[in-house]
Design an enzyme around this catalytic site. Structure first.
Site, PDB file in Angstrom:
ATOM      1  N   GLU A 229       0.813  -1.237   0.000  1.00 31.16           N
ATOM      2  CA  GLU A 229       0.000   0.000   0.000  1.00 31.16           C
ATOM      3  C   GLU A 229       0.839   1.275   0.000  1.00 31.16           C
ATOM      4  O   GLU A 229       0.661   2.176   0.817  1.00 31.16           O
ATOM      5  CB  GLU A 229      -0.986  -0.031   1.171  1.00 31.16           C
ATOM      6  CG  GLU A 229      -1.968  -1.184   1.044  1.00 31.16           C
ATOM      7  CD  GLU A 229      -2.894  -1.349   2.236  1.00 31.16           C
ATOM      8  OE1 GLU A 229      -2.938  -0.459   3.101  1.00 31.16           O
ATOM      9  OE2 GLU A 229      -3.564  -2.387   2.296  1.00 31.16           O
ATOM     10  N   GLU A 332      -5.586 -10.142  -3.139  1.00 29.87           N
ATOM     11  CA  GLU A 332      -6.431 -10.137  -1.937  1.00 29.87           C
ATOM     12  C   GLU A 332      -7.918  -9.961  -2.289  1.00 29.87           C
ATOM     13  O   GLU A 332      -8.635  -9.184  -1.703  1.00 29.87           O
ATOM     14  CB  GLU A 332      -6.000  -9.003  -0.984  1.00 29.87           C
ATOM     15  CG  GLU A 332      -4.546  -9.055  -0.593  1.00 29.87           C
ATOM     16  CD  GLU A 332      -4.152  -7.937   0.357  1.00 29.87           C
ATOM     17  OE1 GLU A 332      -5.036  -7.313   0.961  1.00 29.87           O
ATOM     18  OE2 GLU A 332      -2.938  -7.684   0.516  1.00 29.87           O
TER      19      GLU A 332
HETATM   20  O1  G3I Z   1      -5.366 -12.203  17.190  1.00 28.16           O
HETATM   21  C1  G3I Z   1      -5.815 -11.056  17.931  1.00 28.16           C
HETATM   22  C2  G3I Z   1      -6.740 -11.502  19.067  1.00 28.16           C
HETATM   23  O2  G3I Z   1      -5.980 -12.277  19.992  1.00 28.16           O
HETATM   24  C3  G3I Z   1      -7.338 -10.267  19.756  1.00 28.16           C
HETATM   25  O3  G3I Z   1      -8.253 -10.701  20.750  1.00 28.16           O
HETATM   26  C4  G3I Z   1      -8.067  -9.427  18.706  1.00 28.16           C
HETATM   27  C5  G3I Z   1      -8.719  -8.199  19.293  1.00 28.16           C
HETATM   28  O4  G3I Z   1      -7.734  -7.217  19.514  1.00 28.16           O
HETATM   29  O5  G3I Z   1      -7.120  -9.009  17.690  1.00 28.16           O
HETATM   30  C6  G3I Z   1      -6.606 -10.149  16.992  1.00 28.16           C
HETATM   31  O6  G3I Z   1      -5.692  -9.697  16.013  1.00 28.16           O
HETATM   32  C7  G3I Z   1      -6.344  -9.080  14.894  1.00 28.16           C
HETATM   33  C8  G3I Z   1      -5.950  -9.867  13.630  1.00 28.16           C
HETATM   34  O7  G3I Z   1      -6.478  -9.219  12.469  1.00 28.16           O
HETATM   35  C9  G3I Z   1      -6.483 -11.291  13.662  1.00 28.16           C
HETATM   36  O8  G3I Z   1      -7.890 -11.262  13.648  1.00 28.16           O
HETATM   37  C10 G3I Z   1      -5.827  -7.664  14.800  1.00 28.16           C
HETATM   38  O9  G3I Z   1      -6.334  -6.930  15.901  1.00 28.16           O
HETATM   39  C11 G3I Z   1      -6.362  -7.034  13.514  1.00 28.16           C
HETATM   40  O10 G3I Z   1      -5.796  -5.749  13.339  1.00 28.16           O
HETATM   41  C12 G3I Z   1      -5.934  -7.904  12.316  1.00 28.16           C
HETATM   42  O11 G3I Z   1      -6.549  -7.333  11.165  1.00 28.16           O
HETATM   43  C13 G3I Z   1      -5.931  -7.761   9.939  1.00 28.16           C
HETATM   44  C14 G3I Z   1      -5.582  -6.475   9.157  1.00 28.16           C
HETATM   45  O12 G3I Z   1      -5.063  -6.819   7.874  1.00 28.16           O
HETATM   46  C15 G3I Z   1      -4.540  -5.654   9.885  1.00 28.16           C
HETATM   47  O13 G3I Z   1      -3.333  -6.392   9.933  1.00 28.16           O
HETATM   48  C16 G3I Z   1      -6.946  -8.598   9.149  1.00 28.16           C
HETATM   49  O14 G3I Z   1      -7.154  -9.847   9.809  1.00 28.16           O
HETATM   50  C17 G3I Z   1      -6.393  -8.850   7.757  1.00 28.16           C
HETATM   51  O15 G3I Z   1      -7.382  -9.511   6.946  1.00 28.16           O
HETATM   52  C18 G3I Z   1      -6.058  -7.515   7.088  1.00 28.16           C
HETATM   53  O16 G3I Z   1      -5.507  -7.784   5.826  1.00 28.16           O
HETATM   54  C19 G3I Z   1      -5.101  -6.614   5.085  1.00 28.16           C
HETATM   55  C20 G3I Z   1      -3.843  -6.988   4.313  1.00 28.16           C
HETATM   56  O17 G3I Z   1      -2.849  -7.422   5.213  1.00 28.16           O
HETATM   57  C21 G3I Z   1      -3.378  -5.809   3.475  1.00 28.16           C
HETATM   58  N1  G3I Z   1      -4.460  -5.359   2.587  1.00 28.16           N
HETATM   59  C22 G3I Z   1      -5.707  -5.005   3.278  1.00 28.16           C
HETATM   60  C23 G3I Z   1      -6.195  -6.210   4.065  1.00 28.16           C
HETATM   61  C24 G3I Z   1      -7.521  -5.915   4.731  1.00 28.16           C
HETATM   62  O18 G3I Z   1      -7.366  -4.899   5.674  1.00 28.16           O
END
Ligand code: G3I
Length: 421
Positions: A229, A332
């Site tokens: 990004e 994605e």
């Molecule tokens: O695993 C923890 C859990 O233990 C905790 O209870 C919970 C609440 O805080 O958070 C969990 O971690 C989360 C993780 O996803 C797993 O669900 C993070 O907070 C959350 O920020 C994370 O979001 C991910 C996001 O990227 C940010 O990294 C999404 O799953 C993921 O699908 C998303 O993917 C991104 C790509 O990497 C880049 N392009 C956009 C795409 C969508 O945003």
């Protein structure tokens, strides 16, 4: 935060709001909101004795807006006609695998996965049969590779499991993502703010991180999203992330050179959006190629909620990137049901599947198109359901398999597109 950036952010919030609501809901909001404004203005100018009457109208309008918000954020219920025994999808040849159809075309077909799925026998069997590639959804990001977020203090245990799964099942593993303006360790911000030489500080941190991560897995990770990004989503410019703040756009070439030095065999991709003005991306890629930066391809994320542009427009941009000699890939893809517009067709899942087929068929026309990755396996685990405001408006149901791991129309449409039938 200065006024211009507030308006910029408001603009992107408005943009997002319009995108996430179906137009009908958005415009009814706007009408009700306007009615409240007109009433307030009337209230200001009208004589005292009528104020009570106007106030009651205002209360009714405010209540109407609240009800509308609740309705639009509520869950919808879409018919799963594809499960009917006489549906063309149930009558479709069933002994099929996406991976075989993709292999026949020399294309990758992947999914974003997590360790729970690798450790679950149903998921791991489905993933290894149906896909020939995968991306770790989160575990290879800076937010998850360091112990307690300490720079230089690595935990490779999770990544080792992805590598083992890829090698056991002969699947391509995409390393996602080395440099991203989100989810970096808080120590990076602190260190940068305290540094007297921000550019040098960032150079040193990136060199340590990229050399360690890519070097540690040299020869075992086929492709890396080196920079994720770099293009802003809702402004026609480069994303002014923490790396840009410290080094300007130079951070991009610097990251690619470090990754190439650490593993000359790995394919290196820039991953992200096309953004508001495709020329920004095209010029960036042209500059990188002209400067001899070791970049192999561009990954268009393809979260259609953000760039649900006309498919042909997307394909035109990808074709121009391919003409630069770069590989192109959808990395994605997911299609929220509500991003399919206002119409509530007889079978929205069929519309969803046909839209994905349209995207894939347009991409397969492009010479250097190498594959498509869906941002998840099935609808039970998709990031929209965990991310406000999308999580308030379910079902999102953006993926190939439904919550019961049943094949959706999208699966069959992708298969038929790959088989060209
Ligand atoms: O695993 C923890 C859990 O233990 C905790 O209870 C919970 C609440 O805080 O958070 C969990 O971690 C989360 C993780 O996803 C797993 O669900 C993070 O907070 C959350 O920020 C994370 O979001 C991910 C996001 O990227 C940010 O990294 C999404 O799953 C993921 O699908 C998303 O993917 C991104 C790509 O990497 C880049 N392009 C956009 C795409 C969508 O945003």
């Amino acid at each position: 935060m200065d006024l211009s950036s507030i308006f910029k952010d408001l603009g992107s919030v408005m943009e997002m709001t319009i995108t996430i609501f179906t137009p009908k809901i958005f415009y009814s909001f706007a009408a009700a909101f306007l009615a409240v404004i007109v009433t307030i203005i009337t209230l200001i100018f009208i004589k005292k004795e009528k104020k009570l009457f106007i106030l009651s109208i205002l209360a009714i309008e405010a209540l109407t807006i609240i009800i509308m918000i609740l309705i639009s954020f509520g869950t919808a219920d879409y018919p799963r006609n594809y499960l009917n025994k006489d549906s063309k999808y149930q009558l479709h040849e069933q002994d099929i695998l996406l991976s075989e159809a993709a292999d026949e075309r020399g294309l990758y077909i992947g999914a974003a996965i997590n360790l729970d799925q690798i450790e679950d026998k149903n998921y791991s069997s489905l993933i290894s049969r149906e896909f020939n590639a995968f991306t770790a959804e989160n575990d290879m990001k800076w937010s998850n590779t360091l112990i307690n977020g300490e720079l230089g203090n690595y935990d490779f245990s999770k990544i080792d499991k992805y590598i083992e799964f890829a090698e056991t099942n002969d699947m391509r593993l995409r390393g996602h993502a080395l440099v991203w303006g989100k989810g970096y360790p808080t120590q990076l911000r602190k260190g940068l703010d305290q540094s007297d030489n921000k550019e040098q500080y960032m150079r040193d941190v990136l060199e340590e991180y990229i050399s360690t991560m890519v070097g540690h897995y040299a020869g075992r990770i086929d492709v890396w999203d080196v920079v994720n990004e770099p293009i802003a989503l809702s402004q026609p410019q480069l994303e002014e992330n923490i790396f840009y703040e410290a080094m300007g756009s130079e951070y991009i070439a610097y990251a690619f050179n470090l990754a190439h030095k650490a593993d000359p065999e790995a394919e290196l991709f820039l991953n992200g959006y096309i953004g508001k003005d495709p020329e920004i991306l095209l010029n960036l890629l042209q500059d990188l190629v002209n400067e001899g930066v070791p970049i192999d391809g561009f990954g268009l994320q393809g979260h259609t909620i953000f760039e649900a542009k006309d498919v042909n427009e997307l394909a035109k941009v990808l074709q121009k990137i391919s003409d630069l000699g770069l590989k192109v890939e959808i990395t994605e893809l997911d299609v929220r049901l509500r991003s399919l517009g206002d119409s509530d067709p007889e079978d929205i899942y069929e519309t969803q599947g046909q839209y994905v087929r349209e995207i894939l068929e347009a991409c397969m026309e492009i010479e250097n198109f190498v594959g498509i990755t869906f941002w998840g396996v099935d609808d039970s685990a998709n990031w929209f359901d965990l991310t406000p405001p999308f999580s308030w408006m379910k079902p999102n149901d953006p993926l190939l398999f439904d919550i019961n791991l049943e094949k959706k129309p999208m699966y069959y449409e992708v298969y038929d597109a790959l088989k060209n039938q």
